[in-house]
Design a protein around this motif. Sequence first.
Motif, PDB file in Angstrom:
ATOM      1  N   ARG A 118       0.792  -1.087   0.011  1.00 23.29           N
ATOM      2  CA  ARG A 118       0.058   0.192  -0.087  1.00 23.29           C
ATOM      3  C   ARG A 118       0.920   1.155   0.031  1.00 23.29           C
ATOM      4  NH1 ARG A 118      -3.176   1.190   4.237  1.00 23.29           N
ATOM      5  NH2 ARG A 118      -1.925   0.157   5.769  1.00 23.29           N
ATOM      6  N   PHE A 119       2.015   1.214   0.617  1.00 21.42           N
ATOM      7  CA  PHE A 119       2.815   2.400   0.890  1.00 21.42           C
ATOM      8  C   PHE A 119       4.104   2.128  -0.039  1.00 21.42           C
ATOM      9  CE2 PHE A 119       1.472   3.980   5.255  1.00 21.42           C
ATOM     10  CZ  PHE A 119       0.133   3.878   4.944  1.00 21.42           C
ATOM     11  N   THR A 120       4.661   3.396  -0.577  1.00 21.09           N
ATOM     12  CA  THR A 120       5.972   3.185  -1.336  1.00 21.09           C
ATOM     13  C   THR A 120       6.765   4.561  -0.774  1.00 21.09           C
ATOM     14  OG1 THR A 120       4.768   2.161  -3.282  1.00 21.09           O
ATOM     15  CG2 THR A 120       6.920   3.194  -3.563  1.00 21.09           C
ATOM     16  N   ILE A 121       8.108   4.040  -0.479  1.00 21.06           N
ATOM     17  CA  ILE A 121       8.931   5.085  -0.200  1.00 21.06           C
ATOM     18  C   ILE A 121       9.683   5.242  -1.158  1.00 21.06           C
ATOM     19  CG2 ILE A 121      10.649   3.431   1.076  1.00 21.06           C
ATOM     20  CD1 ILE A 121      11.173   5.575   3.331  1.00 21.06           C
ATOM     21  N   ALA A 122      10.207   6.459  -1.432  1.00 24.24           N
ATOM     22  CA  ALA A 122      11.153   6.813  -2.654  1.00 24.24           C
ATOM     23  C   ALA A 122      11.981   8.056  -1.976  1.00 24.24           C
ATOM     24  CB  ALA A 122      10.299   7.427  -3.553  1.00 24.24           C
ATOM     25  N   ARG A 123      13.120   8.272  -2.691  1.00 29.39           N
ATOM     26  CA  ARG A 123      14.136   9.004  -2.323  1.00 29.39           C
ATOM     27  C   ARG A 123      14.891   9.679  -3.463  1.00 29.39           C
ATOM     28  NH1 ARG A 123      18.857   7.596   2.265  1.00 29.39           N
ATOM     29  NH2 ARG A 123      19.842   9.537   2.104  1.00 29.39           N
ATOM     30  N   ASN A 124      15.122  10.978  -3.411  1.00 28.07           N
ATOM     31  CA  ASN A 124      15.503  11.951  -4.290  1.00 28.07           C
ATOM     32  C   ASN A 124      17.095  12.182  -3.765  1.00 28.07           C
ATOM     33  OD1 ASN A 124      16.751  13.808  -5.787  1.00 28.07           O
ATOM     34  ND2 ASN A 124      14.894  14.407  -6.708  1.00 28.07           N
ATOM     35  N   ASN A 125      18.037  11.524  -4.040  1.00 34.30           N
ATOM     36  CA  ASN A 125      19.263  11.804  -3.222  1.00 34.30           C
ATOM     37  C   ASN A 125      19.696  13.292  -3.549  1.00 34.30           C
ATOM     38  OD1 ASN A 125      19.501   9.535  -1.994  1.00 34.30           O
ATOM     39  ND2 ASN A 125      20.491   8.269  -3.749  1.00 34.30           N
ATOM     40  N   ALA A 126      19.731  13.740  -4.922  1.00 31.53           N
ATOM     41  CA  ALA A 126      20.008  15.027  -5.509  1.00 31.53           C
ATOM     42  C   ALA A 126      19.535  15.942  -4.659  1.00 31.53           C
ATOM     43  CB  ALA A 126      19.726  15.048  -6.942  1.00 31.53           C
ATOM     44  N   GLU A 127      18.201  15.901  -4.070  1.00 30.03           N
ATOM     45  CA  GLU A 127      17.579  16.981  -3.199  1.00 30.03           C
ATOM     46  C   GLU A 127      17.493  16.655  -1.760  1.00 30.03           C
ATOM     47  OE1 GLU A 127      13.836  17.472  -5.065  1.00 30.03           O
ATOM     48  OE2 GLU A 127      14.577  18.463  -7.017  1.00 30.03           O
ATOM     49  N   ASN A 128      17.997  15.128  -1.596  1.00 28.61           N
ATOM     50  CA  ASN A 128      18.020  14.989  -0.124  1.00 28.61           C
ATOM     51  C   ASN A 128      16.750  14.993   0.442  1.00 28.61           C
ATOM     52  OD1 ASN A 128      19.799  13.874   1.871  1.00 28.61           O
ATOM     53  ND2 ASN A 128      20.445  15.869   2.663  1.00 28.61           N
ATOM     54  N   THR A 129      15.675  14.220  -0.267  1.00 26.33           N
ATOM     55  CA  THR A 129      14.292  14.213   0.095  1.00 26.33           C
ATOM     56  C   THR A 129      13.788  12.920  -0.030  1.00 26.33           C
ATOM     57  OG1 THR A 129      14.046  16.734  -0.727  1.00 26.33           O
ATOM     58  CG2 THR A 129      12.013  15.301  -0.671  1.00 26.33           C
TER      59      THR A 129
END
Length: 117
Positions: free
Chosen positions: A63-74
Amino acid sequence: VQLQASGGGLVQTGGSLRLSCAASGAIFSIMAWYRQAPGKQRDLVALITTGGGTHYADSVKGRFTIARNNAENTIYLQMNSLTSEDTAVYYCAAGSSIALMRTTGSWGQGTLVTVSS
């Protein structure tokens, strides 16, 4: 070091929300979402490493998905098929060890997610 969480709100059962957490001041090997419902302990919801490795609590898998943008540290938490059991304050956290996150990690201020039936 600062973590700024956003995106919480009120949603109906079955709906979706997307949380965001922007980190500043450091690069963290692990970033994670925790949640704390009224009268309950703060529990890990999902984590993600700089390499993209993820882990989810059983209650949110699929149901949940975690994602990461390393360039924006988000990091982001896409939450679908929400139920009343998901109602909680959601906190983002960051650090180098998930085992030590509660004691040595950096924490955001929390964002409230309320799921109404």
